[in-house]
Design a protein around this motif. Structure first.
Motif, PDB file in Angstrom:
ATOM      1  N   ILE A 188      70.960  50.417  19.468  1.00 17.72           N
ATOM      2  CA  ILE A 188      70.072  49.263  19.352  1.00 17.72           C
ATOM      3  C   ILE A 188      70.591  48.112  20.209  1.00 17.72           C
ATOM      4  O   ILE A 188      71.780  48.045  20.536  1.00 17.72           O
ATOM      5  CB  ILE A 188      69.943  48.808  17.878  1.00 17.72           C
ATOM      6  N   SER A 189      69.710  47.216  20.583  1.00 16.37           N
ATOM      7  CA  SER A 189      70.092  46.124  21.480  1.00 16.37           C
ATOM      8  C   SER A 189      71.158  45.228  20.876  1.00 16.37           C
ATOM      9  O   SER A 189      72.036  44.715  21.577  1.00 16.37           O
ATOM     10  CB  SER A 189      68.848  45.297  21.845  1.00 16.37           C
ATOM     11  N   GLU A 190      71.104  45.031  19.543  1.00 13.16           N
ATOM     12  CA  GLU A 190      72.088  44.177  18.889  1.00 13.16           C
ATOM     13  C   GLU A 190      73.476  44.826  18.838  1.00 13.16           C
ATOM     14  O   GLU A 190      74.496  44.121  18.812  1.00 13.16           O
ATOM     15  CB  GLU A 190      71.657  43.855  17.455  1.00 13.16           C
ATOM     16  N   ALA A 191      73.517  46.157  18.814  1.00 14.51           N
ATOM     17  CA  ALA A 191      74.783  46.887  18.734  1.00 14.51           C
ATOM     18  C   ALA A 191      74.659  48.169  19.556  1.00 14.51           C
ATOM     19  O   ALA A 191      74.535  49.262  19.008  1.00 14.51           O
ATOM     20  CB  ALA A 191      75.141  47.207  17.284  1.00 14.51           C
ATOM     21  N   PRO A 192      74.694  48.052  20.876  1.00 17.07           N
ATOM     22  CA  PRO A 192      74.525  49.242  21.724  1.00 17.07           C
ATOM     23  C   PRO A 192      75.751  50.146  21.696  1.00 17.07           C
ATOM     24  O   PRO A 192      76.864  49.716  21.362  1.00 17.07           O
ATOM     25  CB  PRO A 192      74.327  48.645  23.121  1.00 17.07           C
ATOM     26  N   TRP A 193      75.524  51.406  22.047  1.00 11.39           N
ATOM     27  CA  TRP A 193      76.621  52.341  22.237  1.00 11.39           C
ATOM     28  C   TRP A 193      77.149  52.196  23.659  1.00 11.39           C
ATOM     29  O   TRP A 193      76.379  52.112  24.612  1.00 11.39           O
ATOM     30  CB  TRP A 193      76.159  53.780  22.029  1.00 11.39           C
ATOM     31  N   TYR A 194      78.462  52.206  23.801  1.00 15.67           N
ATOM     32  CA  TYR A 194      79.101  52.229  25.108  1.00 15.67           C
ATOM     33  C   TYR A 194      79.826  53.560  25.243  1.00 15.67           C
ATOM     34  O   TYR A 194      80.689  53.889  24.428  1.00 15.67           O
ATOM     35  CB  TYR A 194      80.083  51.072  25.256  1.00 15.67           C
ATOM     36  N   VAL A 195      79.460  54.330  26.259  1.00 15.92           N
ATOM     37  CA  VAL A 195      80.024  55.666  26.452  1.00 15.92           C
ATOM     38  C   VAL A 195      81.246  55.575  27.363  1.00 15.92           C
ATOM     39  O   VAL A 195      81.189  54.970  28.435  1.00 15.92           O
ATOM     40  CB  VAL A 195      78.984  56.627  27.058  1.00 15.92           C
ATOM     41  N   VAL A 196      82.347  56.172  26.910  1.00 14.45           N
ATOM     42  CA  VAL A 196      83.600  56.195  27.669  1.00 14.45           C
ATOM     43  C   VAL A 196      83.822  57.615  28.175  1.00 14.45           C
ATOM     44  O   VAL A 196      83.989  58.545  27.374  1.00 14.45           O
ATOM     45  CB  VAL A 196      84.791  55.768  26.785  1.00 14.45           C
ATOM     46  N   GLU A 197      83.797  57.789  29.486  1.00 13.76           N
ATOM     47  CA  GLU A 197      84.123  59.104  30.055  1.00 13.76           C
ATOM     48  C   GLU A 197      85.610  59.352  29.851  1.00 13.76           C
ATOM     49  O   GLU A 197      86.448  58.609  30.364  1.00 13.76           O
ATOM     50  CB  GLU A 197      83.782  59.133  31.546  1.00 13.76           C
ATOM     51  N   SER A 198      85.959  60.408  29.109  1.00 11.27           N
ATOM     52  CA  SER A 198      87.346  60.544  28.655  1.00 11.27           C
ATOM     53  C   SER A 198      88.011  61.857  29.044  1.00 11.27           C
ATOM     54  O   SER A 198      89.003  62.253  28.420  1.00 11.27           O
ATOM     55  CB  SER A 198      87.418  60.366  27.134  1.00 11.27           C
ATOM     56  N   ASP A 199      87.499  62.532  30.062  1.00 12.88           N
ATOM     57  CA  ASP A 199      88.210  63.720  30.527  1.00 12.88           C
ATOM     58  C   ASP A 199      89.593  63.350  31.061  1.00 12.88           C
ATOM     59  O   ASP A 199      90.516  64.156  31.026  1.00 12.88           O
ATOM     60  CB  ASP A 199      87.410  64.442  31.613  1.00 12.88           C
ATOM     61  N   ASP A 200      89.729  62.141  31.576  1.00  9.32           N
ATOM     62  CA  ASP A 200      91.030  61.633  31.978  1.00  9.32           C
ATOM     63  C   ASP A 200      91.432  60.539  30.993  1.00  9.32           C
ATOM     64  O   ASP A 200      90.795  59.489  30.924  1.00  9.32           O
ATOM     65  CB  ASP A 200      90.991  61.071  33.398  1.00  9.32           C
ATOM     66  N   LYS A 201      92.477  60.786  30.231  1.00  8.61           N
ATOM     67  CA  LYS A 201      92.843  59.885  29.143  1.00  8.61           C
ATOM     68  C   LYS A 201      93.277  58.513  29.640  1.00  8.61           C
ATOM     69  O   LYS A 201      92.961  57.491  29.029  1.00  8.61           O
ATOM     70  CB  LYS A 201      93.950  60.506  28.297  1.00  8.61           C
ATOM     71  N   ARG A 202      94.005  58.482  30.750  1.00  2.13           N
ATOM     72  CA  ARG A 202      94.497  57.193  31.236  1.00  2.13           C
ATOM     73  C   ARG A 202      93.352  56.266  31.614  1.00  2.13           C
ATOM     74  O   ARG A 202      93.305  55.106  31.200  1.00  2.13           O
ATOM     75  CB  ARG A 202      95.428  57.397  32.430  1.00  2.13           C
ATOM     76  N   THR A 203      92.430  56.782  32.403  1.00  2.00           N
ATOM     77  CA  THR A 203      91.320  55.930  32.829  1.00  2.00           C
ATOM     78  C   THR A 203      90.428  55.570  31.649  1.00  2.00           C
ATOM     79  O   THR A 203      89.892  54.464  31.588  1.00  2.00           O
ATOM     80  CB  THR A 203      90.494  56.616  33.925  1.00  2.00           C
TER      81      THR A 203
END
Length: 267
Positions: free
Chosen positions: A200-215
């Motif tokens: 939802i606009s008030e609480a959007p999801w942010y996707v973290v690409e995590s195949d590389d843990k450091r980045t």
């Protein structure tokens, strides 16, 4: 490019930037404490997606009296009879606190739904109520950030294999984790449905690409800092006092105490 594994990030570069970001997290913490802010950060994603390692880096230098991790076990029989969100409400922050949810109320949209731990009616009710619940939190002044850690099937399986072979990390691997391998598509469909209802606009999801843990760690922390309008709070002026002169106290004889053996002497 989304999904590209940035394996070339040198460790020294990673550690230097991590330290810089962690220093900013301490400044964020002091701003939260001084201004009575309530901050909630939700960490979600597949098993072995890197949530735990990121939470560890986020909280590493923070004051545990200000920032705490909420990692709830499976509900008790009494909690099963409560309103679903009730047990999570108890862990929300008071003024001047940060709560990092290592998994959250979104268990119902993921593992509970896929593994059959809730009914279809309970799942659908969650999808209807969750946006309302989160809007209520935000309307009450809570800062809510939600991160989904995305890992590929091949990388997840490789991480499971490494855990299985490492006696120090084998405890992280459960039968439920292994079950997620055979139910990959079911979890994918559950995640997609969850996103449709709760991004939802008030609480959007942010996707973290995590195949590389450091980045993944650096990207998530940097993004969190960029979304909160914190400012540096001047620290209190402290001076180290002079030690007063001795009044004659003498330490008691060592043989009156039981000391830990010197393990290091034999190394």
């Amino acid at each position: 490019m989304a999904g590209k594994k940035a394996a070339g990030l040198p460790r020294k570069v990673y550690e230097k930037e991590l330290l810089r970001l962690q220093t900013e997290l301490v400044r964020l913490q002091e701003w939260v404490r001084a201004n009575g802010i309530r901050l909630v950060v939700v960490f979600e994603g597949r098993d072995a997606a890197g949530k735990g390692g990121t939470i560890k880096r986020v909280s590493e230098h923070l004051n545990p009296r200000v920032a705490r991790i909420a990692a709830l076990p499976k509900p008790t029989e009494r909690e099963r009879t409560q309103w679903y969100f009730q047990r999570y409400v108890e862990h929300l922050p008071a003024a001047g606190e940060i709560v990092l949810f290592d998994r959250s109320w979104y268990n119902r949209a993921g593992v509970e739904q896929v593994m059959g731990f809730c009914s279809k009616e309970e799942h659908q009710l969650f999808l209807r109520q969750c946006p309302i619940f989160e809007r209520m939190l935000i309307e009450d002044g809570i800062l809510l950030r939600k991160y989904w850690f995305s890992v590929s099937d091949t990388e997840q399986q490789e991480r499971f294999r490494r855990r299985l072979e490492d006696p120090l990390r084998r405890w992280k691997l459960s039968p439920m984790d292994l079950e997620s391998i055979t139910r990959w598509e079911a979890y994918s469909r559950a995640k997609d449905e969850m996103m449709v209802h709760t991004d939802i606009s008030e609480a959007p999801w942010y996707v973290v690409e995590s195949d590389d843990k450091r980045t993944a760690r650096l990207n998530m922390i940097a993004h969190l800092l960029s979304t909160v309008p914190y400012r540096e709070v001047p620290p209190p002026v402290l001076e180290l006092p002079q030690r007063p002169p001795s009044t004659g106290y003498q330490r008691s004889p060592r043989d009156l105490r039981t000391y830990v053996p010197d393990h290091t002497a034999g190394l």
